[in-house]
Scaffold this active site. Structure first.
Site, PDB file in Angstrom:
ATOM      1  CG  HIS A   1      18.923 112.073  72.562  1.00 42.66           C
ATOM      2  ND1 HIS A   1      18.103 111.585  73.541  1.00 42.66           N
ATOM      3  CD2 HIS A   1      18.394 111.890  71.207  1.00 42.66           C
ATOM      4  CE1 HIS A   1      17.007 111.065  73.138  1.00 42.66           C
ATOM      5  NE2 HIS A   1      17.024 111.114  71.810  1.00 42.66           N
TER       6      HIS A   1
ATOM      7  CD  GLU B   1      21.011 112.997  75.905  1.00 42.80           C
ATOM      8  OE1 GLU B   1      21.126 111.601  76.085  1.00 42.80           O
ATOM      9  OE2 GLU B   1      19.781 113.290  75.890  1.00 42.80           O
TER      10      GLU B   1
ATOM     11  NE  ARG C   1      15.462 114.861  71.844  1.00 43.70           N
ATOM     12  CZ  ARG C   1      15.314 114.057  72.960  1.00 43.70           C
ATOM     13  NH1 ARG C   1      15.943 114.453  74.215  1.00 43.70           N
ATOM     14  NH2 ARG C   1      14.416 113.299  73.103  1.00 43.70           N
TER      15      ARG C   1
ATOM     16  CG  HIS D   1      19.938 108.423  76.785  1.00 45.02           C
ATOM     17  ND1 HIS D   1      19.061 108.978  75.860  1.00 45.02           N
ATOM     18  CD2 HIS D   1      19.775 107.024  76.299  1.00 45.02           C
ATOM     19  CE1 HIS D   1      18.755 108.278  74.724  1.00 45.02           C
ATOM     20  NE2 HIS D   1      19.063 107.080  75.232  1.00 45.02           N
TER      21      HIS D   1
ATOM     22  CD  GLU E   1      17.886 110.070  80.399  1.00 48.80           C
ATOM     23  OE1 GLU E   1      18.531 110.663  80.282  1.00 48.80           O
ATOM     24  OE2 GLU E   1      16.863 109.605  79.538  1.00 48.80           O
TER      25      GLU E   1
END
Length: 379
Positions: A103, A106, A163, A234, A308
């Site tokens: 993405h 990020e 994104r 991510h 994440e």
């Protein structure tokens, strides 16, 4: 004459040992130089990341190689670094996969992949456990998968939170790009996606319709029987996600995935006190399908996780540069915890003989024996 020969023999042994120490020291300085001059506490453009990859490879030829395994929609290289040492017993090596930057917005994810490589390069010569793992494992690291999108986020402030990829709009639409983490062949298009090309979760026309996703599926798919672990990085939310994103499907080793994930999260918390929640996406985030994590588990890779990284909403995808180092430090500990677990599960926790030390020992023993035979004095 006998004493002189013995003296020269001992002196030769000493000089050989000193030479080995100096060679190791020089090699360590060279490898550190390739990583220490780079600022890992800053976000870097794609051109800088490409140059960094070349520098790391050139400075550490015994450990690091690179490969282009695909091309983006706009024709740019998707490049990985492979970290691994020769197995002293000639055994087949297993594979760990780490990717970042699927993405575009990020930015902390590519920063982590660079940090991850730096930590391994700077420590494997003095960390015997890590050296052993690198003799058994090849670690493939892709700092940025979504190269087109990442470059687009660097264009100006209005594009910073882009994104998706940058593939052209489908007929009748003016909206570019596909969510690459909804484009993998894993329950594709079933939950947590959009078929509206203007949506951030647009899953594409079909599984693997995007060259970036297809490149990963092709490359990793060819190594599936050797691959033990798939880590995809991510942000944000401070989560450790495990398969599956579909609420009605559970991984066959779900309990073990949870246990290993929780052990990693516990170690991450010890670094800077930041908590990471462990679970499937439907349990702690939202249902989704077509993710690379789910695809990896579906094809048979036993351990598959999404990290994440920071934070929990204050800055989200605009994480300040002063948080890069602490975020990467805690994530590295978590990733290493998982890699260590799967390594020990596969190879056991015993230590292989260190090839370089073993070689020096045998060389010294051979010289000592030669001295003994020359002088007639056995040792």
């Amino acid at each position: 004459m006998e004493k002189k020969t013995l003296t020269f023999g001992i002196l030769g042994v000493f000089l050989l040992i000193l030479s080995g120490i100096l060679e190791t020291s020089n090699s360590l300085v060279e490898s550190l130089g390739s990583t220490q001059s780079y600022d890992y506490s800053k976000y870097h453009s794609m051109d800088e990341i490409y140059r960094w990859m070349e520098d790391v490879k050139r400075g550490n030829p015994e450990l690091v190689s690179s490969a282009v395994y695909g091309h983006t929609y706009e024709g740019r290289n998707i490049t990985l670094l492979k970290l691994g040492l020769e197995n002293p017993e000639g055994r087949e090596k297993k594979v760990i996969w780490v990717d970042c930057g699927i993405h575009a917005r990020e930015w902390i994810a590519p920063a982590f992949c660079q940090w991850f490589v730096k930590e391994i390069v700077n420590s494997y010569k003095t960390n015997k456990k890590l050296e052993q793992m690198l003799q058994n494992l090849d670690v493939y690291v892709t700092p940025v998968i979504n190269v087109d999108g990442y470059i687009f986020t660097w264009a100006n402030d209005s594009t910073r939170l882009w994104r998706k990829s940058r593939s052209t709009p489908p007929p009748g639409s003016s909206c570019y790009g596909v969510d690459l983490n909804r484009n993998f062949n894993a329950n594709w298009g079933t939950v947590g996606v959009s078929f509206d090309s203007c949506a951030n979760t647009y899953c594409g026309k079909s599984p693997g319709s995007e060259p970036e996703a297809q490149a990963v599926m092709d490359f990793v798919g060819r190594m599936v029987n050797q691959t033990l672990c798939f880590l995809t990085i991510h942000s944000a939310g401070q989560l450790v996600l495990l398969p599956y994103g579909h609420p009605e499907i559970s991984a066959p080793n779900y309990d073990e995935l949870v246990s290993v994930g929780e052990a990693a999260a516990a170690k991450m918390k010890k670094v800077h006190g930041m908590g990471y929640t462990v679970g499937t996406s439907p349990q702690i985030l939202y249902p989704n399908s077509g993710s690379s994590r789910d695809w990896a588990r579906l094809i048979g890779i036993p351990f598959s996780y999404t990290f994440e990284l920071r934070d929990k909403g204050e800055f989200s995808h605009l994480l300040p540069e002063e948080q890069i180092q602490p975020a990467c430090e805690e994530a590295y500990v978590g990733a290493l915890s998982i890699v260590t677990y799967v390594h020990e599960k596969t190879f056991g926790s015993g230590t292989l003989p260190n090839a370089s030390v073993f070689g020096v020992a045998m060389m010294i023993w051979s010289i000592v024996m030669a001295v003994s035979l020359t002088t007639g004095v056995m040792v």
